[in-house]
Design an enzyme around this catalytic site. Structure first.
Site, short mmCIF file in Angstrom:
data_model
loop_
_atom_site.label_atom_id
_atom_site.label_comp_id
_atom_site.label_asym_id
_atom_site.label_seq_id
_atom_site.Cartn_x
_atom_site.Cartn_y
_atom_site.Cartn_z
N MET B 41 -48.40 -29.21 -24.94
CA MET B 41 -50.33 -29.60 -25.27
C MET B 41 -50.84 -29.90 -23.80
SD MET B 41 -48.44 -31.97 -28.50
CE MET B 41 -47.40 -33.08 -26.82
N ASP B 42 -51.08 -29.30 -23.49
CA ASP B 42 -52.01 -28.64 -22.23
C ASP B 42 -54.00 -29.57 -22.80
OD1 ASP B 42 -52.05 -26.69 -19.18
OD2 ASP B 42 -52.61 -29.18 -19.85
N GLY B 43 -54.30 -29.98 -21.30
CA GLY B 43 -55.59 -30.11 -22.05
C GLY B 43 -56.73 -31.82 -22.24
N THR B 215 -51.55 -24.99 -24.66
CA THR B 215 -53.52 -24.41 -24.40
C THR B 215 -53.92 -23.81 -23.17
OG1 THR B 215 -52.98 -26.91 -24.89
CG2 THR B 215 -52.73 -25.54 -27.18
N SER B 216 -54.79 -24.01 -23.38
CA SER B 216 -55.86 -24.29 -21.99
C SER B 216 -55.42 -23.12 -21.30
CB SER B 216 -55.47 -25.14 -21.06
OG SER B 216 -55.42 -26.37 -22.71
#
Lengths: 231, 274
Positions: B41-43, B215-216
């Protein structure tokens, strides 16, 4: 009485196919845009691509689908290109070991076969050699999990030998440096690649050694047969 | 009266959305649906910066709060679609190197959100889901560790899908502990096999991930599920985690369905050769 699901199935099937047609169209469009980008880059119009700085790329890994890996001329071409652009260390991986079985062919085809240097980390594993001034390391699936199991056995035998030691009476306690040392001792050590290129139908590392993949950038390149010099 | 009207409209919209999602998932389920999706869960922090969320010394976790809402909706969609296992990378051992105030804020947020997940109207309760916490939980502060343990104990008998939260986790740490446990067991002459290491991983008993989504747009796995990701389809969509929505999830599943045959074939070949 026909169930609603039986009536709905053909319609669901049509919508399913439609969704996948949309995905294919988007992927085709992305592919075309990528090809145009490659064309522009290879034409030399963009100044930022004229002089590639590979200082931060100390080790490059290439995962090739085993079917693609049977195409020795393509793999050879890839190695030539990598050497031309200044890559110093390449780790070649394919899951079934097709490349490893052909490693003699690659060694023979280097610019000066008599000067091909074998830089094996372990005496029984001729996996690393010099080619076109570039170090090439060849690994496959057993260099991953099975290597970790060998490392575990190495640590286990050391632990059992030193069981009289007071610390060991508390049970085995290993650190990550211990695991790295064990992998080195069993001949399955190697640098962590900065970048991993995947040649195949899917962006998947296919069992590349987990211990060497911690912070590696992973990029999908598509099938090996459609590779370009503009990487 | 107005409030009642608004809540009725909201409920009606909710029902319509649910029915539309059900239709969409029925269409998707004609092809292979992944049994296990893992998310990095990046960002969250970039999202907070981009949207100028209230991010000061009193609330450094505002991006993560929005990220948690996204996690809940993603879990709902995954479980409605029939995904059995969802794994999320919540906090790496390397993240302890961040600013201590941010780390403390994240720990407090984690405790708060774990308690929230155990309430009656949570997504876990709705789907009778089980929750696991994978990682070196001894590195967590005691309140968080006890809350995590309480959550695992309360949901251990649930029969529904599984949420695994990787916290104080790195894959190399997991492999190290698995080797340790295997050496502890193996006192006889029999050598340690890969199956012994598999059995001692946090993920023992759980299917390997079919898709790992970061993500990101970042392309690294950052020490997440390295052992388990041999045949996982690695995806890195551009949206930041709080921007990840149903359409991104549907797209991820469609991309997976395109390559499923190839990955299944490769996996089958290796298992045949073992």
């Amino acid at each position: 009485m026909i169930e609603a699901s039986v009536i709905a199935s053909p319609f669901l099937g049509i919508f399913f196919c439609l969704l996948h047609v949309i995905v294919s169209l988007v992927r085709t469009w992305s592919y075309l845009v990528h090809q145009i980008q490659c064309l522009i880059i290879s034409s030399g119009l963009l100044p930022q691509y004229q002089d590639i700085n590979l200082d931060r790329l100390r080790h490059l890994a290439v995962v090739i689908d085993s079917e693609d890996a049977k195409n020795k001329s393509k793999v050879h071409q890839l190695l030539c290109w990598l050497s031309d652009i200044g890559v110093k260390y390449v780790i070649l991986y394919d899951i079934e070991g097709v490349i490893k079985k052909s490693d003699k062919a690659y060694k023979k085809s280097s610019a000066n076969p008599s000067e091909t240097k074998c830089l094996d980390f372990a005496p029984n594993m001729l996996l690393i050699f010099d080619m076109f001034g570039m170090t090439v390391e060849i690994i496959f699936y057993t260099d991953g999990k099975e290597a970790a199991a060998k490392g575990a056995n190495y640590l286990c035998s050391n632990y059992l030998k030193n069981q009289d030691d007071t610390l060991n009476k508390l049970g085995p306690k290993f650190t990550e440096p211990d695991i790295s040392s064990a992998l080195k001792a069993v001949g399955h050590d190697g640098p962590e690649p900065d970048l991993l290129l995947v040649y195949g139908p899917a962006r998947c590392h296919l069992g590349f050694p987990a211990w060497r993949l911690r912070y590696t950038e992973i990029v999908h390149m598509g099938p090996l047969t459609s590779m370009h010099l503009v990487l | 009266m107005e409030k009642n009207d608004k809540s009725m409209i909201t409920k009606a919209i909710g029902h319509v959305s649910f029915v539309m999602r059900k239709c969409l998932f029925s269409i998707l389920s004609i092809g292979p649906v992944p049994a296990h999706i893992a998310f990095i869960m990046d960002g969250n922090r970039r999202y907070a910066k981009r949207h100028a969320l209230h991010q000061d010394s009193t609330n450094p976790g505002s991006g993560h709060r929005v990220g948690f809402k996204c996690l809940i909706s993603t879990l709902q969609y995954c479980y409605e679609m029939g995904v059995k296992y969802v794994t999320v990378y919540a906090f790496s051992i390397d993240n302890f190197k961040r600013d201590p105030q941010e780390v403390q804020s994240l720990m407090d947020l984690m405790k708060e959100k774990i308690d929230e997940l155990l309430t009656e109207d949570s997504v876990l309760k709705k789907f009778d889901a089980r929750i696991n916490f994978w990682g070196d939980l001894q590195l967590l502060s005691e309140p968080v560790r006890l809350t995590a343990k309480k959550a695992m104990d309360m949901t251990v008998h649930n029969k529904g899908p599984v949420l695994s939260v990787c916290v104080a986790y790195t894959s190399t740490n997991e492999i190290t502990h698995a080797i340790e446990a295997s050496v502890r067991e193996k006192q006889e002459n029999a050598p340690i096999e890969v199956s012994d290491l598999d059995r001692n991983m946090n993920t023992a008993g759980c299917l390997e991930p079919d898709i790992i989504i970061r993500t990101s747009g970042e392309t690294r796995l950052s020490n997440f599920l390295l052992w388990q990701s041999d045949f996982a389809h690695l995806q890195n969509p551009n949206p930041l985690w709080p921007e990840f929505s149903l359409r991104h999830l549907v797209w991820a599943v469609l991309e997976y369905q395109n390559v499923h045959g190839y990955l299944k074939k490769r996996k089958g070949e290796i298992e045949k050769n073992k």
